[in-house]
Design a protein around this motif. Sequence first.
Motif, PDB file in Angstrom:
ATOM      1  N   ARG A  61       0.809  -1.226   0.000  1.00  0.00           N
ATOM      2  CA  ARG A  61       0.000   0.000   0.000  1.00  0.00           C
ATOM      3  C   ARG A  61       0.839   1.272   0.000  1.00  0.00           C
ATOM      4  N   THR A  62       2.117   1.147  -0.341  1.00  0.00           N
ATOM      5  CA  THR A  62       3.004   2.316  -0.286  1.00  0.00           C
ATOM      6  C   THR A  62       2.428   3.510  -1.041  1.00  0.00           C
ATOM      7  N   ASP A  63       1.933   3.282  -2.261  1.00  0.00           N
ATOM      8  CA  ASP A  63       1.431   4.431  -3.040  1.00  0.00           C
ATOM      9  C   ASP A  63       0.219   5.086  -2.374  1.00  0.00           C
ATOM     10  N   GLU A  64      -0.578   4.280  -1.655  1.00  0.00           N
ATOM     11  CA  GLU A  64      -1.724   4.861  -0.952  1.00  0.00           C
ATOM     12  C   GLU A  64      -1.260   5.724   0.218  1.00  0.00           C
ATOM     13  N   HIS A  65      -0.191   5.276   0.897  1.00  0.00           N
ATOM     14  CA  HIS A  65       0.345   6.081   1.992  1.00  0.00           C
ATOM     15  C   HIS A  65       0.955   7.382   1.465  1.00  0.00           C
ATOM     16  N   ILE A  66       1.638   7.297   0.329  1.00  0.00           N
ATOM     17  CA  ILE A  66       2.212   8.516  -0.267  1.00  0.00           C
ATOM     18  C   ILE A  66       1.088   9.496  -0.604  1.00  0.00           C
ATOM     19  N   HIS A  67       0.019   8.962  -1.166  1.00  0.00           N
ATOM     20  CA  HIS A  67      -1.147   9.783  -1.526  1.00  0.00           C
ATOM     21  C   HIS A  67      -1.733  10.452  -0.265  1.00  0.00           C
ATOM     22  N   PHE A  68      -1.786   9.705   0.832  1.00  0.00           N
ATOM     23  CA  PHE A  68      -2.291  10.270   2.093  1.00  0.00           C
ATOM     24  C   PHE A  68      -1.382  11.395   2.582  1.00  0.00           C
ATOM     25  N   PHE A  69      -0.063  11.144   2.589  1.00  0.00           N
ATOM     26  CA  PHE A  69       0.865  12.150   3.119  1.00  0.00           C
ATOM     27  C   PHE A  69       0.846  13.426   2.279  1.00  0.00           C
ATOM     28  N   ARG A  70       0.636  13.289   0.980  1.00  0.00           N
ATOM     29  CA  ARG A  70       0.544  14.487   0.129  1.00  0.00           C
ATOM     30  C   ARG A  70      -0.600  15.375   0.597  1.00  0.00           C
ATOM     31  N   GLN A  71      -1.739  14.738   0.927  1.00  0.00           N
ATOM     32  CA  GLN A  71      -2.893  15.508   1.392  1.00  0.00           C
ATOM     33  C   GLN A  71      -2.601  16.123   2.759  1.00  0.00           C
ATOM     34  N   LEU A  72      -1.973  15.323   3.631  1.00  0.00           N
ATOM     35  CA  LEU A  72      -1.638  15.808   4.974  1.00  0.00           C
ATOM     36  C   LEU A  72      -0.730  17.040   4.868  1.00  0.00           C
ATOM     37  N   GLU A  73       0.273  16.950   3.986  1.00  0.00           N
ATOM     38  CA  GLU A  73       1.190  18.071   3.813  1.00  0.00           C
ATOM     39  C   GLU A  73       0.448  19.301   3.283  1.00  0.00           C
ATOM     40  N   GLY A  74      -0.518  19.068   2.416  1.00  0.00           N
ATOM     41  CA  GLY A  74      -1.336  20.173   1.891  1.00  0.00           C
ATOM     42  C   GLY A  74      -2.075  20.888   3.018  1.00  0.00           C
ATOM     43  N   TRP A  75      -2.653  20.125   3.944  1.00  0.00           N
ATOM     44  CA  TRP A  75      -3.390  20.742   5.063  1.00  0.00           C
ATOM     45  C   TRP A  75      -2.429  21.469   5.997  1.00  0.00           C
ATOM     46  N   ILE A  76      -1.228  20.932   6.152  1.00  0.00           N
ATOM     47  CA  ILE A  76      -0.235  21.589   7.017  1.00  0.00           C
ATOM     48  C   ILE A  76       0.144  22.953   6.445  1.00  0.00           C
ATOM     49  N   VAL A  77       0.367  22.992   5.121  1.00  0.00           N
ATOM     50  CA  VAL A  77       0.738  24.262   4.480  1.00  0.00           C
ATOM     51  C   VAL A  77      -0.433  25.251   4.575  1.00  0.00           C
ATOM     52  N   GLU A  78      -1.648  24.764   4.350  1.00  0.00           N
ATOM     53  CA  GLU A  78      -2.802  25.657   4.284  1.00  0.00           C
ATOM     54  C   GLU A  78      -3.221  26.172   5.669  1.00  0.00           C
ATOM     55  N   CYS A 136      10.195   0.489   4.779  1.00  0.00           N
ATOM     56  CA  CYS A 136       9.123   1.087   5.557  1.00  0.00           C
ATOM     57  C   CYS A 136       9.671   2.176   6.496  1.00  0.00           C
ATOM     58  N   TRP A 137      10.790   1.870   7.146  1.00  0.00           N
ATOM     59  CA  TRP A 137      11.452   2.859   8.003  1.00  0.00           C
ATOM     60  C   TRP A 137      11.906   4.053   7.182  1.00  0.00           C
ATOM     61  N   LYS A 138      12.365   3.751   5.983  1.00  0.00           N
ATOM     62  CA  LYS A 138      12.853   4.810   5.098  1.00  0.00           C
ATOM     63  C   LYS A 138      11.701   5.764   4.787  1.00  0.00           C
ATOM     64  N   MET A 139      10.550   5.183   4.523  1.00  0.00           N
ATOM     65  CA  MET A 139       9.387   6.011   4.210  1.00  0.00           C
ATOM     66  C   MET A 139       9.014   6.891   5.410  1.00  0.00           C
ATOM     67  N   PHE A 140       9.050   6.288   6.591  1.00  0.00           N
ATOM     68  CA  PHE A 140       8.756   7.037   7.818  1.00  0.00           C
ATOM     69  C   PHE A 140       9.701   8.234   7.939  1.00  0.00           C
ATOM     70  N   THR A 141      11.006   7.946   7.806  1.00  0.00           N
ATOM     71  CA  THR A 141      12.005   8.997   7.980  1.00  0.00           C
ATOM     72  C   THR A 141      11.846  10.084   6.923  1.00  0.00           C
ATOM     73  N   GLU A 142      11.780   9.675   5.667  1.00  0.00           N
ATOM     74  CA  GLU A 142      11.675  10.668   4.585  1.00  0.00           C
ATOM     75  C   GLU A 142      10.434  11.533   4.747  1.00  0.00           C
ATOM     76  N   THR A 143       9.324  10.886   5.115  1.00  0.00           N
ATOM     77  CA  THR A 143       8.063  11.629   5.235  1.00  0.00           C
ATOM     78  C   THR A 143       8.137  12.676   6.337  1.00  0.00           C
ATOM     79  N   PHE A 144       8.598  12.264   7.523  1.00  0.00           N
ATOM     80  CA  PHE A 144       8.565  13.218   8.628  1.00  0.00           C
ATOM     81  C   PHE A 144       9.668  14.280   8.509  1.00  0.00           C
ATOM     82  N   VAL A 145      10.761  13.941   7.844  1.00  0.00           N
ATOM     83  CA  VAL A 145      11.772  14.976   7.567  1.00  0.00           C
ATOM     84  C   VAL A 145      11.177  16.002   6.596  1.00  0.00           C
TER      85      VAL A 145
END
Length: 421
Positions: free
Chosen positions: A21-38, A60-69
């Motif tokens: 489900r990696t692509d679904e998580h990426i899709h979620f984080f994109r939206q989350l980042e949008g709300w953070i900016v807005e 999976c850890w890599k995704m966690f790190t990259e996302t929160f950085v």
Amino acid sequence: MKILHTADLHLGQIIYQHYDRTDEHIHFFRQLEGWIVEYEPDVLVVAGDIFDVPQPSASCWKMFTETFVRIRKIRPEMAIVIIAGNHDSASRLQSHSEIWALADTYIVGTPPPLNFKDVTGWEERFIVRLPKGYIIAIPYMSSDKTDAIIALQEYVARENQECLPVVMTGHLAVTGSDFTGHDSEIGMLRTVDIERFGSGYDYFALGHIHRPQTIKHQHSDLEEDGWLLPPVTRYSGSALHVSCDETFPHTVTLVDIDRHRSHLKIREFRIQQLRHFYNLPLNIEAFSNEKEVFKYMGKFIEEAESCYIRIKMERRADLPSDFNNKIYDLIEKSGKDIRYNPKIIWIGPEEGDREDEPMETEIAVEDLQQMTDPLEFIRLTSDRYTSLNMDTLTSAFKEIEEELILMQEEEDSKISRTRKA
Ligand SMILES: [Mn+2]
């Protein structure tokens, strides 16, 4: 103080035995980042179940790190608070906390000690002081430690002379929550009455239950022009639908708190799913035979975008044993990104469902294949073992499970030590 509240990311989940489900998580984080900016929140709270399994893969850890950085970089003024859920390994998450604290990201993995009253200064590990308020971060706990939570609130109350907002975050099931989507786990979920968490907080950001919802309090929750009176307790809901029964919308919550014991405002943002979930057929209640299924499926697959599907069948229908394989073949031949849940939804009255005849529970092979929890099997067949006490059994299993996780962790650390040596 503005708090963006999300929970139950379940990074690394493999769904229906096959699908990453990696692509679904990426899709979620994109939206989350949008709300953070807005909306420019002061803090992002992630209320547990960061990972789907206690030992997530390297990617999976890599995704966690990259996302929160990345999130840190798009809004450096915003702190991040992350707690461990029951799916996470408490000690593993905790072991990363010091380095992340340097980036204003506070990870709390291990719960308060049982003998907390004898440990001086233990509170400091669970309290995050931000310029605009306090976060009391309580990771998942396998036993009842509400007295420790009350002690934390009292600790903050003594310090909070400026009347700054007090937010708690936790990963647990509150009595009276709507468990839709967790139906098979209900016997497993130990629930705690919300009144037992005291009232020294303004907002309780919860995870664990995947359906977004605000929990009713006995004495508060009164609404005035869209503002709520604290304390308010809420599940933001999971990032993705984690099981096929979660057909409700998933959301992220934005909370705006003025000051301690004053008003607060809640907004919900609906998460757009990358893959929609369809229970087929869409036009009638259920298929009545195999031929009907394949006629319908041929057309559906031809027109469909990426999605998840599940099939509803009339209970009296007779399906061949290779039915699911035929569906997989059909999808594969189409070359489309359609993800099939092989657990069929049976519609209609159960055969032999008569009171004078004791009913034997039948478990379909595909159900058995999907079962990961031995308790689920015992529960389904418990009518055959009348002397079983499910509560005793559930807590016994829970204990064994925790013991096994600990053993596994010890084993792992031994292995890594040997490797080093
Ligand atoms: Mn959970």
